[in-house]
Design a protein around this motif. Sequence first.
Motif, PDB file in Angstrom:
ATOM      1  N   VAL A   1      -1.220  -2.852 -36.457  1.00  0.00           N
ATOM      2  CA  VAL A   1      -2.190  -1.928 -36.283  1.00  0.00           C
ATOM      3  C   VAL A   1      -2.953  -1.570 -37.732  1.00  0.00           C
ATOM      4  O   VAL A   1      -2.346  -1.586 -38.447  1.00  0.00           O
TER       5      VAL A   1
ATOM      6  N   LEU B   1      10.484   4.641 -30.150  1.00  0.00           N
ATOM      7  CA  LEU B   1      10.517   3.137 -30.513  1.00  0.00           C
ATOM      8  C   LEU B   1      11.322   3.039 -31.862  1.00  0.00           C
ATOM      9  O   LEU B   1      11.166   3.434 -32.837  1.00  0.00           O
TER      10      LEU B   1
ATOM     11  N   SER C   1      -6.362   3.178 -39.726  1.00  0.00           N
ATOM     12  CA  SER C   1      -6.338   4.238 -38.476  1.00  0.00           C
ATOM     13  C   SER C   1      -4.804   4.788 -38.353  1.00  0.00           C
ATOM     14  O   SER C   1      -4.474   5.462 -37.611  1.00  0.00           O
ATOM     15  N   THR C   2      -4.080   4.310 -39.386  1.00  0.00           N
ATOM     16  CA  THR C   2      -2.737   5.126 -39.349  1.00  0.00           C
ATOM     17  C   THR C   2      -2.449   5.580 -40.590  1.00  0.00           C
ATOM     18  O   THR C   2      -1.175   5.409 -41.051  1.00  0.00           O
TER      19      THR C   2
ATOM     20  N   LEU D   1      -0.465  11.628 -35.556  1.00  0.00           N
ATOM     21  CA  LEU D   1      -0.557  10.193 -35.665  1.00  0.00           C
ATOM     22  C   LEU D   1       0.582   9.721 -35.674  1.00  0.00           C
ATOM     23  O   LEU D   1       1.183   8.657 -35.069  1.00  0.00           O
TER      24      LEU D   1
ATOM     25  N   ALA E   1      -5.201   5.734 -27.518  1.00  0.00           N
ATOM     26  CA  ALA E   1      -5.179   6.884 -28.358  1.00  0.00           C
ATOM     27  C   ALA E   1      -6.190   6.883 -29.742  1.00  0.00           C
ATOM     28  O   ALA E   1      -6.134   7.713 -30.578  1.00  0.00           O
TER      29      ALA E   1
ATOM     30  N   THR F   1       6.329   6.104 -23.795  1.00  0.00           N
ATOM     31  CA  THR F   1       6.653   7.400 -24.687  1.00  0.00           C
ATOM     32  C   THR F   1       7.770   7.404 -25.279  1.00  0.00           C
ATOM     33  O   THR F   1       7.992   8.292 -25.935  1.00  0.00           O
TER      34      THR F   1
ATOM     35  N   LEU G   1       2.654   9.699 -32.651  1.00  0.00           N
ATOM     36  CA  LEU G   1       2.163   8.576 -31.669  1.00  0.00           C
ATOM     37  C   LEU G   1       2.556   7.356 -31.940  1.00  0.00           C
ATOM     38  O   LEU G   1       3.108   6.246 -30.968  1.00  0.00           O
TER      39      LEU G   1
ATOM     40  N   ARG H   1      -1.329   1.790 -25.153  1.00  0.00           N
ATOM     41  CA  ARG H   1      -1.087   3.145 -25.674  1.00  0.00           C
ATOM     42  C   ARG H   1      -2.017   3.514 -26.756  1.00  0.00           C
ATOM     43  O   ARG H   1      -2.440   4.328 -26.712  1.00  0.00           O
ATOM     44  N   LEU H   2      -1.531   2.761 -27.878  1.00  0.00           N
ATOM     45  CA  LEU H   2      -2.039   2.998 -29.061  1.00  0.00           C
ATOM     46  C   LEU H   2      -3.693   2.854 -29.029  1.00  0.00           C
ATOM     47  O   LEU H   2      -4.241   3.804 -29.736  1.00  0.00           O
TER      48      LEU H   2
ATOM     49  N   LEU I   1      -6.427   4.238 -32.035  1.00  0.00           N
ATOM     50  CA  LEU I   1      -5.949   3.529 -33.090  1.00  0.00           C
ATOM     51  C   LEU I   1      -6.728   2.085 -33.065  1.00  0.00           C
ATOM     52  O   LEU I   1      -6.961   1.528 -31.775  1.00  0.00           O
TER      53      LEU I   1
ATOM     54  N   ALA J   1       5.695   6.729 -33.567  1.00  0.00           N
ATOM     55  CA  ALA J   1       7.025   6.570 -33.188  1.00  0.00           C
ATOM     56  C   ALA J   1       7.243   7.035 -31.886  1.00  0.00           C
ATOM     57  O   ALA J   1       8.405   6.630 -31.467  1.00  0.00           O
TER      58      ALA J   1
ATOM     59  N   ILE K   1       1.469  -0.961 -39.779  1.00  0.00           N
ATOM     60  CA  ILE K   1       2.325  -0.870 -38.754  1.00  0.00           C
ATOM     61  C   ILE K   1       2.345  -2.086 -37.967  1.00  0.00           C
ATOM     62  O   ILE K   1       1.364  -2.498 -37.639  1.00  0.00           O
TER      63      ILE K   1
END
Lengths: 140, 140
Positions: free
Chosen positions: A118, A8, A122-123, B26, A97, A5, B29, A93-94, A99, B31, A128
Amino acid sequence: MYSVTAHLPLDHVGIAVHSLEGTARLFELMAGEACSPPETLEAQGVRVAFAGSLELLEPLGPDTTVGRFLQRRGQALHHVAFRTVDIEAELARLEAAGLTLIDPVPRSGARGHRVAFVHPSSTGGVLIELVQHPREPLHK
Amino acid sequence: MYSVTAHLPLDHVGIAVHSLEGTARLFELMAGEACSPPETLEAQGVRVAFAGSLELLEPLGPDTTVGRFLQRRGQALHHVAFRTVDIEAELARLEAAGLTLIDPVPRSGARGHRVAFVHPSSTGGVLIELVQHPREPLHK
């Protein structure tokens, strides 16, 4: 210990271009850095070169992902890539959630990096990429 | 001494969104970081919030730059911003190279930073921003 978490950092921004050679000088000027030698990624249907943190993507043909993007939008920002030190953990993780992953398993990308995309559905429409650089050697 | 031809690191990537509140979770999540409190930039016709290195831009109305962008493209990457420690020198460098500046003189942007945009007509269709953070030393 690394936390998934954690923030990034940006790795690079992808830009779809009609021609690497035709736009290299412009983006070298913007990034203040010389372009890397072009690299062909057959599986992704692109030739790429990096000017600093900008990845220029030239389609290998009109019927490729980047070729279709160019026809639809013209030259434009194509994707944003985040750097991670644990790409599998970030993908998990994504996905957890909700995605949608284009690459549930990382694949080989430009510069020998491990990458995964990704799905923009979904974003919020934004493509991404996650990037993991090869491990730095402990001793040089 | 700082050189204007040095590598310019990425500062942030701007994303046009219909609603900050509707997309904050979103992009937090993605970043891996909580959004900053929204800030309204009346002169630019946007409300913005930052999730790490992502700047979310919500138009104040349909007849704004970002409002028109959203109507044309939907939610998408809007601009890429480079960080500089000498924004006037970078603007002079880019103008001397023939690029068209939207802001020949830096103006006040989000987070109290000094910013200036370069016109996409001169950068292959990509909207570029330069950002100088406050209290950045000129010489390092």
